[in-house]
Design a protein around this motif. Structure first.
Motif, PDB file in Angstrom:
ATOM      1  N   TYR A   8       0.843  -1.200   0.000  1.00  0.00           N
ATOM      2  CA  TYR A   8       0.000   0.000   0.000  1.00  0.00           C
ATOM      3  C   TYR A   8       0.878   1.250   0.000  1.00  0.00           C
ATOM      4  O   TYR A   8       1.921   1.301   0.662  1.00  0.00           O
ATOM      5  N   SER A   9       0.406   2.271  -0.710  1.00  0.00           N
ATOM      6  CA  SER A   9       1.073   3.568  -0.699  1.00  0.00           C
ATOM      7  C   SER A   9       0.665   4.328   0.563  1.00  0.00           C
ATOM      8  O   SER A   9      -0.288   3.955   1.257  1.00  0.00           O
ATOM      9  N   LEU A  10       1.372   5.426   0.845  1.00  0.00           N
ATOM     10  CA  LEU A  10       1.024   6.249   1.992  1.00  0.00           C
ATOM     11  C   LEU A  10      -0.192   7.117   1.719  1.00  0.00           C
ATOM     12  O   LEU A  10      -0.590   7.922   2.559  1.00  0.00           O
ATOM     13  N   GLY A  11      -0.784   6.945   0.531  1.00  0.00           N
ATOM     14  CA  GLY A  11      -2.071   7.552   0.240  1.00  0.00           C
ATOM     15  C   GLY A  11      -3.211   6.581   0.432  1.00  0.00           C
ATOM     16  O   GLY A  11      -4.376   6.926   0.218  1.00  0.00           O
ATOM     17  N   GLY A  12      -2.884   5.346   0.826  1.00  0.00           N
ATOM     18  CA  GLY A  12      -3.892   4.326   1.062  1.00  0.00           C
ATOM     19  C   GLY A  12      -4.265   3.516  -0.164  1.00  0.00           C
ATOM     20  O   GLY A  12      -5.206   2.716  -0.102  1.00  0.00           O
ATOM     21  N   ASP A  13      -3.542   3.693  -1.294  1.00  0.00           N
ATOM     22  CA  ASP A  13      -3.858   2.963  -2.519  1.00  0.00           C
ATOM     23  C   ASP A  13      -3.139   1.615  -2.539  1.00  0.00           C
ATOM     24  O   ASP A  13      -1.971   1.515  -2.145  1.00  0.00           O
ATOM     25  N   LEU A  14      -3.841   0.600  -3.024  1.00  0.00           N
ATOM     26  CA  LEU A  14      -3.253  -0.724  -3.171  1.00  0.00           C
ATOM     27  C   LEU A  14      -2.379  -0.747  -4.423  1.00  0.00           C
ATOM     28  O   LEU A  14      -2.866  -0.549  -5.540  1.00  0.00           O
ATOM     29  N   ILE A  15      -1.080  -0.986  -4.249  1.00  0.00           N
ATOM     30  CA  ILE A  15      -0.137  -1.008  -5.362  1.00  0.00           C
ATOM     31  C   ILE A  15       0.012  -2.408  -5.933  1.00  0.00           C
ATOM     32  O   ILE A  15       0.037  -2.595  -7.154  1.00  0.00           O
ATOM     33  N   HIS A  16       0.078  -3.401  -5.056  1.00  0.00           N
ATOM     34  CA  HIS A  16       0.372  -4.759  -5.515  1.00  0.00           C
ATOM     35  C   HIS A  16      -0.292  -5.768  -4.589  1.00  0.00           C
ATOM     36  O   HIS A  16      -0.350  -5.572  -3.378  1.00  0.00           O
ATOM     37  N   LYS A  17      -0.791  -6.838  -5.184  1.00  0.00           N
ATOM     38  CA  LYS A  17      -1.378  -7.942  -4.434  1.00  0.00           C
ATOM     39  C   LYS A  17      -0.952  -9.246  -5.092  1.00  0.00           C
ATOM     40  O   LYS A  17      -1.122  -9.416  -6.304  1.00  0.00           O
ATOM     41  N   GLN A  18      -0.400 -10.140  -4.294  1.00  0.00           N
ATOM     42  CA  GLN A  18       0.107 -11.389  -4.857  1.00  0.00           C
ATOM     43  C   GLN A  18       0.019 -12.506  -3.831  1.00  0.00           C
ATOM     44  O   GLN A  18       0.332 -12.314  -2.655  1.00  0.00           O
ATOM     45  N   MET A  19      -0.390 -13.668  -4.299  1.00  0.00           N
ATOM     46  CA  MET A  19      -0.409 -14.868  -3.456  1.00  0.00           C
ATOM     47  C   MET A  19       1.003 -15.444  -3.379  1.00  0.00           C
ATOM     48  O   MET A  19       1.639 -15.697  -4.400  1.00  0.00           O
ATOM     49  N   ILE A  20       1.504 -15.647  -2.151  1.00  0.00           N
ATOM     50  CA  ILE A  20       2.801 -16.272  -1.958  1.00  0.00           C
ATOM     51  C   ILE A  20       2.646 -17.784  -1.834  1.00  0.00           C
ATOM     52  O   ILE A  20       3.277 -18.549  -2.567  1.00  0.00           O
ATOM     53  N   TYR A  21       1.791 -18.219  -0.918  1.00  0.00           N
ATOM     54  CA  TYR A  21       1.511 -19.640  -0.728  1.00  0.00           C
ATOM     55  C   TYR A  21       0.279 -19.744   0.168  1.00  0.00           C
ATOM     56  O   TYR A  21       0.119 -18.940   1.083  1.00  0.00           O
ATOM     57  N   PRO A  22      -0.600 -20.705  -0.081  1.00  0.00           N
ATOM     58  CA  PRO A  22      -1.809 -20.830   0.749  1.00  0.00           C
ATOM     59  C   PRO A  22      -1.454 -21.135   2.201  1.00  0.00           C
ATOM     60  O   PRO A  22      -0.950 -22.208   2.511  1.00  0.00           O
ATOM     61  N   GLY A  23      -1.690 -20.207   3.077  1.00  0.00           N
ATOM     62  CA  GLY A  23      -1.373 -20.381   4.483  1.00  0.00           C
ATOM     63  C   GLY A  23      -1.193 -19.037   5.158  1.00  0.00           C
ATOM     64  O   GLY A  23      -1.246 -17.977   4.536  1.00  0.00           O
ATOM     65  N   ARG A  24      -0.937 -19.067   6.434  1.00  0.00           N
ATOM     66  CA  ARG A  24      -0.801 -17.859   7.253  1.00  0.00           C
ATOM     67  C   ARG A  24       0.606 -17.294   7.138  1.00  0.00           C
ATOM     68  O   ARG A  24       1.597 -18.019   7.356  1.00  0.00           O
ATOM     69  N   ILE A  25       0.738 -16.023   6.806  1.00  0.00           N
ATOM     70  CA  ILE A  25       2.033 -15.343   6.818  1.00  0.00           C
ATOM     71  C   ILE A  25       2.346 -14.936   8.253  1.00  0.00           C
ATOM     72  O   ILE A  25       1.620 -14.155   8.863  1.00  0.00           O
ATOM     73  N   LEU A  26       3.416 -15.500   8.796  1.00  0.00           N
ATOM     74  CA  LEU A  26       3.781 -15.237  10.185  1.00  0.00           C
ATOM     75  C   LEU A  26       4.583 -13.957  10.342  1.00  0.00           C
ATOM     76  O   LEU A  26       4.407 -13.222  11.319  1.00  0.00           O
ATOM     77  N   LYS A  27       5.468 -13.695   9.391  1.00  0.00           N
ATOM     78  CA  LYS A  27       6.374 -12.550   9.549  1.00  0.00           C
ATOM     79  C   LYS A  27       6.891 -12.112   8.185  1.00  0.00           C
ATOM     80  O   LYS A  27       7.067 -12.933   7.279  1.00  0.00           O
ATOM     81  N   LEU A  28       7.140 -10.820   8.073  1.00  0.00           N
ATOM     82  CA  LEU A  28       7.784 -10.234   6.899  1.00  0.00           C
ATOM     83  C   LEU A  28       9.122  -9.670   7.356  1.00  0.00           C
ATOM     84  O   LEU A  28       9.171  -8.762   8.192  1.00  0.00           O
TER      85      LEU A  28
END
Length: 453
Positions: free
Chosen positions: A105-125
């Motif tokens: 997301y940009s600091l204007g609140g716009d969604l820039i990119h959306k992508q599936m990494i793998y089906p499951g819970r993302i624990l940490k970035l």
């Protein structure tokens, strides 16, 4: 709270919008397991299950940004990780969801990119990088996505290229021209898919946290190739510490091949059954389900099992050569990630949090007498800040086997934070690694001083 000589107050984040993420009751910052924090140099991102609140502390009148991601109600999708990405003039917020989606997301609140990494819970970035120096032969900048039993790596240059394309497109529009509305349904993204590598690290059980510590040499008796090898350290319930050699080669093991077929099929079946019950009509009829990327090769290196001890949190040093690991027995293990041996152990620190920082330990004797002298990297010493909430203190220990340098008293509802890694940051003047202290009750944020005097 803490002595003035030990910390410098920077500002306050107290505002009415904080009530939307749970503020208003004692201990709100540390007691809610769904409340996530990510720190930039002048801004803080707070996220609960469905809202991301971005606010600063230097300007009390600055607008607060609220981001409400479009999450799937059928899968009970919610936010599970949040982090910053900083590339010079580009600053964006990244979120991970319980369904495995990577959102920018940009600091204007716009969604820039959306992508599936793998089906499951993302624990940490994890956002980190290492520069070429006397210890590191190569430089590496990356974003690591940690999931239960799965680790993904995206090169920082690929993300930077995509964000630069977005930045140029949005800043070349006329002032009265509205941004183009993007369609993020299905697997299509406006700036293309981000390439990434995916590894299965569940040989010793599902992991609670993991990190890619850096580039490592290829295994012995193996022919040289253009593929790089990475070292990954994982912690969890079955194995306190486990380590893997990750290859960019897509030659998969038998377990990886089975998981890449069985897990996506199960996920697709559950999603189809849910849509049949809910009679959802939002999905486009011409688009198929997203197929997860196949696993690359991950070879186990070592494993430490010590039942009933369970690994809980993992923190990497700037170079990636040390890792501080907290466990369920109130101990902190300092791991040498190159030799894969525990070099130090602390006891009696239940619910502790650790962050590496740099201090001017020998500043008075090592530095010139001139008041205008700017410390360089060699003037700093690597230390570990240990926040023990049950004791109400923050301790600073010199690495690797040095003494305890300082004890800082703090309130019960406080939390230690660290600014995210800045991609492509210049080495002059050198910016040391700092640790910030956020008081949840008052909203005051301070930075721990780097000198002992």
């Amino acid at each position: 709270m803490w002595r003035r000589s030990h910390a410098t107050e920077l500002g306050c984040i107290a505002c009415e919008e904080l009530s939307q993420v749970g503020a208003g009751k004692e201990g709100w910052l540390v007691d809610d397991p769904n409340l996530l924090c990510a720190l930039d140099t002048h801004a803080l991102a707070l996220a609960n299950r469905s809202l991301i609140l971005v606010l600063g502390w230097s300007d009390p009148d600055a607008p607060r940004l609220k981001i409400r991601p479009d999450l799937s109600p059928i899968a009970s999708e919610h936010i599970t990780a949040v982090e910053w990405l900083v590339f010079d003039e580009i600053r964006v917020v990244v979120a991970g969801t319980s369904s495995g989606y990577f959102l920018i997301y940009s600091l204007g609140g716009d969604l820039i990119h959306k992508q599936m990494i793998y089906p499951g819970r993302i624990l940490k970035l994890r956002v980190r990088g290492t520069k070429r120096d006397l210890i590191q032969d190569t430089s590496s900048e990356e974003v690591c996505v940690v999931m239960p039993g799965v680790v993904a790596r995206c090169d920082g240059s690929d993300i930077q290229s995509m964000l630069q394309q977005w930045f140029q497109e949005t800043h070349t529009q006329f002032w009265d021209q509205k941004p183009k509305r993007r369609d993020f349904e299905g697997s299509e993204t406006p700036y293309g898919k981000l390439p990434f590598q995916l590894w299965n690290v569940s040989k010793y059980g599902s992991c609670a946290d993991a990190a890619i510590t850096g580039i490592m040499p290829p295994p012995l008796m193996e022919h040289q190739s253009s593929h790089r090898y990475f070292c990954a350290v994982a912690i969890g319930e079955d194995a306190v510490i486990s380590a893997f050699r990750l290859s960019e080669d897509k030659s998969r093991s038998l377990v990886g091949a089975i998981l890449s077929k069985v897990v996506p099929a199960t996920f697709s079946t559950i999603a189809s059954f849910s849509r049949m019950i809910w009679r959802s009509e939002q999905t486009s009829p011409g688009k198929s389900d997203v197929k997860p990327q196949s696993f690359a090769r991950a070879s186990p290196l070592t494993c430490l099992k010590d039942h009933p001890r369970k690994g809980e949190k993992l923190t990497l040093s700037p170079s990636g050569t040390l890792a501080a690991i907290t466990d369920s027995l109130g101990r902190i293990l300092l791991l040498d990630t190159q030799a894969l041996v525990v070099v130090r152990l602390w006891k009696g620190y239940r619910d502790a949090s650790c962050l590496f920082m740099e201090m001017l330990v020998n500043r008075d004797t090592a530095a010139p007498s001139s008041s205008s002298y700017e410390p360089v990297k060699s003037d700093y010493c690597l230390c570990l800040a240990i926040h023990a909430p049950r004791k109400g203190i923050v301790e600073i220990w010199q690495m690797r086997t040095g003494p305890r340098l300082r004890i800082i008293q703090c309130v019960k509802g406080a939390k230690i934070l660290q600014p995210t890694y800045r991609f492509g940051s210049s080495t002059s003047p050198y910016v040391p690694l700092e640790v910030f202290l956020l008081n949840g009750d008052s909203g005051q944020i301070s930075v721990l001083n780097r000198t002992l005097n």
